[in-house]
Enzyme design. Sequence first.
Site, PDB file in Angstrom:
ATOM      1  N   SER A   1      -5.967   3.502   4.354  1.00 48.46           N
ATOM      2  CA  SER A   1      -5.441   2.624   3.306  1.00 48.46           C
ATOM      3  C   SER A   1      -6.558   1.916   2.553  1.00 48.46           C
ATOM      4  CB  SER A   1      -4.463   1.593   3.892  1.00 48.46           C
ATOM      5  OG  SER A   1      -3.597   1.103   2.893  1.00 48.46           O
TER       6      SER A   1
ATOM      7  N   LYS B   1       0.194   3.638  -2.820  1.00 53.46           N
ATOM      8  CA  LYS B   1      -0.888   4.621  -2.817  1.00 53.46           C
ATOM      9  C   LYS B   1      -0.351   6.053  -2.871  1.00 53.46           C
ATOM     10  CE  LYS B   1      -4.624   1.994  -0.581  1.00 53.46           C
ATOM     11  NZ  LYS B   1      -4.107   0.643  -0.303  1.00 53.46           N
TER      12      LYS B   1
ATOM     13  N   SER C   1       0.799  -1.237   0.000  1.00 56.16           N
ATOM     14  CA  SER C   1       0.000   0.000   0.000  1.00 56.16           C
ATOM     15  C   SER C   1       0.827   1.280   0.000  1.00 56.16           C
ATOM     16  CB  SER C   1      -0.949   0.013   1.196  1.00 56.16           C
ATOM     17  OG  SER C   1      -2.059  -0.824   0.953  1.00 56.16           O
TER      18      SER C   1
END
Length: 400
Positions: A169, A117, A114
Site C-alpha cells: 500500500s 489504489k 487505500s
Amino acid sequence: MRGRVRAAAVGLAVAAVLVSATGTAGAQAPPVCHDHAAPPGPAAVEEGPVPVPPLPVQDPPVGGPALGTCDLALPVGAPPVPAGIDAAGWVVADLDSGAVLAARDPHGRQRPASTLKLLTTLVVLDRLPLDQVVTGETEDVQVDGSRAGIGPGGAYTVQQLLSGLLLNSGNDTAHALARTLGGVPQTLELMQQRATAMGALDTRPATPSGLDGPGMSSSAYDLALLLRAALRNPTFAELTQTRLVQFPGFGAHAGFMLSNDDPLLRSYDGALGGKTGFTDAARHTFVGAAQRDGRRIVVALVRGEQQPVRMVAQATALLDYGFAMPAGLAPVGTLVEQAPVTETAATASPGTPDGPAGVLPESSPVGWVVAGLILVAGLATGVVYIVRRARGTKDGPGPD
C-alpha cells in the site's frame, strides 16, 4: 357567452391540475439516504474548509432499483445476515456473473482510503508498459502515510512500483506512478474517466493513493466493480496473490523483500486477494475475493471498525454467506460492465444537450401519456359544452 368561456376554462383548469398530479405521481422519488450524496462527516483536514459539491445521485441506482436502499437488500428467502457485520456499507456479489447476492447501503458514499489504489492500478495497467523504468524522486518519499520504500535515484520498473502499491500500500509508489502518467492532476483525470466509463459513479478520486482530499468518495458497490475489473487483468491477478517479492534498493540502501499485507490472503482458503484501507476520516475499508467449488465471490466493505469484530472476520463471514446462498434466489442487482445510458442521453439530439423540448427526465413516461389523454378529455369537455349551448341544450342549473 361567459358561460361557454367559463366552461372551457374549467375544463382546461381541471385538465391542468390532473396533468400536474399525474406527472408527480408518475415520477419515482429517489430514496432519501443521508450518505448517498457525500460521505458523512467529520471531514478530514486534507479536504479543506470549503466542501466540494457532491456528485449527482443516480436515479435509478446503478445496478438496479433495489440497490438504492439505505439498509439491507436481500433476496426473498435469503438466510439472515451473519452477526457482527458493522460496516456502514457492504456488497456481496458473484465475481463472474456480476449478480449482487446481498448488500447493505451499497451506494452509500464513503471515503475509500487505500482501496482506491485499485483504480490507480487500472489506469497504470491501461497506459504504462510494465518494463518501463521510473527513477525515484524526493517528492515521492515526502508523501504522507504508508510507503513501500522507494528512494531518490532508485530505478524501478512499473511492475515493481505496482508491487509496492498493492502489496505494501505504498503511497510513495502511487506518487511515482502518477508522475509517470503526467502528474497528479492528469492521473486524477484519467482515474475519473476510468471510473465513470465503467459505471463507478459514486467514485471521485482526490489523490492517487487514496489519502483523503477534497470531494473524495466511493461506495461498496463501486469497490466491488473496481476489483472485478482488476481481476480480469492477468498482471493484477498475479500481483494481488503474491506473498513476497524482491524490491530494489537505492543509493547505499540494499534491496529488500516486500510482503503482502492483505489479511484475507493469509487466512481464507481460496482467497484471490484484495486491498485494505484506512484513514481517520474513512475508517476501515476492504475489498477482496475468493473462490470455492468453481464459484468466485467478491466482497466490499466501507466505513468499518476493527472492534468488536475485525474487518477481515467481517469479510470472511460475508464470503461464507455468499457461498452458502441457496441456489435459485433472484439477485438484488448486478455489477454493471459500463456506465448506464440515462434517459436524457438516450433521447438527446444535436443542438439539444438536455434532450428534446418538453421532456422531463424525472417524470414517468407512462404518467405523461396518461396526462396527455386527460388534457385532451378536458379540452373536449369544454368544446362539447360550447356546442351543446349553441344548440340550445343545457347540462344543468346555473347562470349563463
